[in-house]
Enzyme design. Structure first.
Site, PDB file in Angstrom:
ATOM      1  N   ASP A 101       0.816  -1.214   0.000  1.00 58.10           N
ATOM      2  CA  ASP A 101       0.000   0.000   0.000  1.00 58.10           C
ATOM      3  C   ASP A 101       0.852   1.267   0.000  1.00 58.10           C
ATOM      4  O   ASP A 101       2.031   1.255   0.344  1.00 58.10           O
ATOM      5  CB  ASP A 101      -0.889   0.043   1.254  1.00 58.10           C
ATOM      6  CG  ASP A 101      -1.931  -1.055   1.291  1.00 58.10           C
ATOM      7  OD1 ASP A 101      -1.881  -1.963   0.446  1.00 58.10           O
ATOM      8  OD2 ASP A 101      -2.795  -1.008   2.190  1.00 58.10           O
ATOM      9  N   ASP A 102       0.202   2.368  -0.344  1.00 55.35           N
ATOM     10  CA  ASP A 102       0.679   3.747  -0.145  1.00 55.35           C
ATOM     11  C   ASP A 102       1.595   4.300  -1.230  1.00 55.35           C
ATOM     12  O   ASP A 102       1.920   5.477  -1.202  1.00 55.35           O
ATOM     13  CB  ASP A 102       1.387   3.921   1.211  1.00 55.35           C
ATOM     14  CG  ASP A 102       0.441   3.789   2.384  1.00 55.35           C
ATOM     15  OD1 ASP A 102      -0.772   3.619   2.159  1.00 55.35           O
ATOM     16  OD2 ASP A 102       0.912   3.848   3.543  1.00 55.35           O
ATOM     17  N   HIS A 257       3.914  -2.190   2.901  1.00 61.79           N
ATOM     18  CA  HIS A 257       3.904  -0.856   2.304  1.00 61.79           C
ATOM     19  C   HIS A 257       5.177  -0.597   1.504  1.00 61.79           C
ATOM     20  O   HIS A 257       6.254  -1.090   1.856  1.00 61.79           O
ATOM     21  CB  HIS A 257       3.758   0.210   3.400  1.00 61.79           C
ATOM     22  CG  HIS A 257       2.495   0.061   4.204  1.00 61.79           C
ATOM     23  ND1 HIS A 257       2.370  -0.876   5.219  1.00 61.79           N
ATOM     24  CD2 HIS A 257       1.297   0.691   4.130  1.00 61.79           C
ATOM     25  CE1 HIS A 257       1.150  -0.804   5.740  1.00 61.79           C
ATOM     26  NE2 HIS A 257       0.488   0.137   5.097  1.00 61.79           N
TER      27      HIS A 257
END
Length: 380
Positions: A101-102, A257
Site C-alpha cells: 500500500d501507499d 507498504h
C-alpha cells in the site's frame, strides 16, 4: 483512451498535466463539474444513512464506545466487522495474497527489482495523488505483470468523509490510473481498513470490491519509520504468523507498504520467509480466482477504426515467468538500498509444472499489455 504520457518512455508529468488533477495528498474539491457528474451516477436511495465518523482528517477516525457504534454499520476499524463481500483471505491453502500500500514512491522500483528476481507478482494498492510524481513507476508495475488496486486519492479515513468526498477520492484515483495505463481498477483497500456499510455501498455502485487483510497478518512495517517497532520485532511477529499456517483453512492476505525506505528494507526478508514456509505469493485477483482483475479486462476495439493486433513481446521481456512451487531460498536478506553496492543473492527455484492459476495470470498480464499497447497506439 490514450495515455497522457509519451508512448515508449517513462516520462515525468508536466505541470500542465498535473494541473488536470487535485493536489497531492489533499481531498479533492467536490464542487467541480466532474465530481458532480460522478456523484449523480450513484443511486443514493441504496446508500445506508450511517453517521459520518469523527476524525482529524486525513487520520483514522476515533472509535466511539461500543454501545455508540450503529449496529447496522459493520464498521471494520471500530469493531472488526467483515461484510460478506469483503476479501480478507485467499480461499486456496498456502495461497498468499501479497499486497503493498501507499505507493508509488521513489522506493517502489527497488521493491519491483526484488519481486522480479523472486519471480513474483503482487497487488499494489496505489494512492492516486502520489502517481502525480511517479507515473513511470505505475507503468513499470503494469509492464512487469503486477495488479493495480486503489487506495484512494489522498489516503484519508473513508468513514469520516461525506458521500461526495468518498466518490471524489475514488474516482480521481481511478481516473489517473486509467489515464496512465488504460486500466479501470476493480479492487480497492480502504486506508487504515476504515470501511463501513455506507462506504461499501458507494464503492459497490462504482464497481469496486473491498479488500482488507487477514487477521494477524498485518506486518506492522508502517510503524518502523515512527520507531514504534523494530525490524527484529516485525520479523518475529511474521515468524509467529507463519507458525499458524497448519491451522488455517485457506490462504492469507498480508499488509505491507512501499512508501518508505524502512518498509521496503523488510519486504525482501518477509518474502523469503513466507516462500520458504511454502506460501505461494500472488496478486489479489489470482488469490480469489478472478479472471478479470480490472473493470475493463475484456478489451473492446474502437468501432470507428480497426486496429491491427498489437505485437506482444515474449513473456520473459514483459512479466515474470510462471512462478514455481516451493522455491528453495538460499538466503534471507534485505533488499539493498540505492547506495548498497553488495550483490543480492539469487533465489534458486525448483522445477514444477504449470498450474491453472499460472495460466490465468499469464492471460491477465497479456491483457494488461494489450491495454497499454492500445493506449500507446492511440497517443501517436
Amino acid at each position: 483512451m490514450a495515455s497522457i504520457l509519451q508512448p515508449g518512455a517513462f516520462a515525468e508529468m508536466s505541470k500542465k498535466q498535473q494541473a488536470q488533477y487535485p493536489p497531492k495528498d489533499e481531498l479533492p474539491n467536490v464542487n467541480s463539474p466532474l465530481v458532480k457528474k460522478w456523484v449523480s451516477e450513484i443511486d443514493w436511495s441504496k446508500v445506508p444513512k450511517i453517521p459520518i465518523a469523527k476524525a482529524q482528517i486525513p487520520d483514522c477516525p476515533d472509535c466511539p464506545k461500543k454501545k455508540d457504534i450503529p449496529k447496522d454499520s459493520c464498521w471494520w476499524t471500530c469493531g472488526g466487522c467483515v461484510a460478506k463481500d469483503d476479501i480478507e483471505v485467499c480461499p486456496k491453502e498456502k495461497a498468499w495474497g501479497l499486497t503493498y500500500d501507499d505507493g508509488p514512491s521513489e522506493e517502489t522500483p527497488r521493491l519491483l527489482k526484488k519481486l522480479r528476481e523472486a519471480n513474483v507478482t503482487s497487488t499494489f494498492f496505489v494512492v492516486g495523488s502520489r502517481i502525480l510524481e511517479y507515473p513511470e513507476t505505475l507503468k513499470q508495475q503494469v509492464k512487469e505483470g503486477h495488479h493495480i488496486g486503489l487506495h484512494t486519492w489522498s489516503h484519508a479515513g473513508m468513514t469520516s468523509l461525506t458521500n461526495e468526498q468518498i466518490v471524489a477520492e475514488i474516482k480521481w484515483a481511478e481516473k489517473i490510473v486509467f489515464d496512465i495505463t488504460g486500466l479501470k481498477t476493480k479492487y480497492w483497500r480502504p486506508p487504515y481498513g476504515d470501511v463501513d456499510n455506507r462506504v461499501r455501498e458507494i464503492l459497490r455502485q462504482m464497481g469496486y470490491v473491498t479488500v482488507i487483510w487477514t487477521k494477524e497478518w498485518d506486518s506492522n512495517d508502517w510503524q518502523i519509520p515512527d520507531k514504534t517497532i523494530t525490524n527484529k520485532e516485525v520479523f518475529r511477529n511474521f515468524k509467529w504468523a507463519l507458525s499458524t499456517i497448519p491451522k488455517l483453512k485457506g490462504g492469507v492476505i498480508t499488509l505491507e507498504h512501499d512508501l518508505f525506505t524502512q518498509t521496503v528494507n523488510v519486504a525482501g526478508p518477509l518474502l523469503d520467509m513466507g516462500m520458504k514456509k511454502g506460501l505461494e505469493p500472488m496478486d489479489i485477483a489470482r488469490c480469489v480466482n478472478d479472471p478479470n482483475p480490472y473493470q475493463n479486462s475484456l478489451v473492446q476495439k474502437p468501432a470507428a477504426k480497426k486496429l491491427a493486433p498489437a505485437p506482444v513481446k515474449p513473456a520473459a521481456q514483459s512479466a515474470p515467468q510462471t512462478p514455481l512451487e516451493a522455491p528453495k531460498v538460499v538466503k534471507v536478506e534485505s533488499i539493498p538500498s540505492k547506495n548498497d553496492k553488495a550483490t543480492e543473492e539469487q533465489t534458486v527455484k525448483g522445477a514444477g509444472s504449470k498450474t491453472t492459476s499460472d495460466a490465468m495470470r499469464a492471460s491477465w498480464v497479456v491483457s494488461s499489455l494489450v491495454l497499454v499497447a492500445v493506449s500507446a497506439f492511440m497517443a501517436l
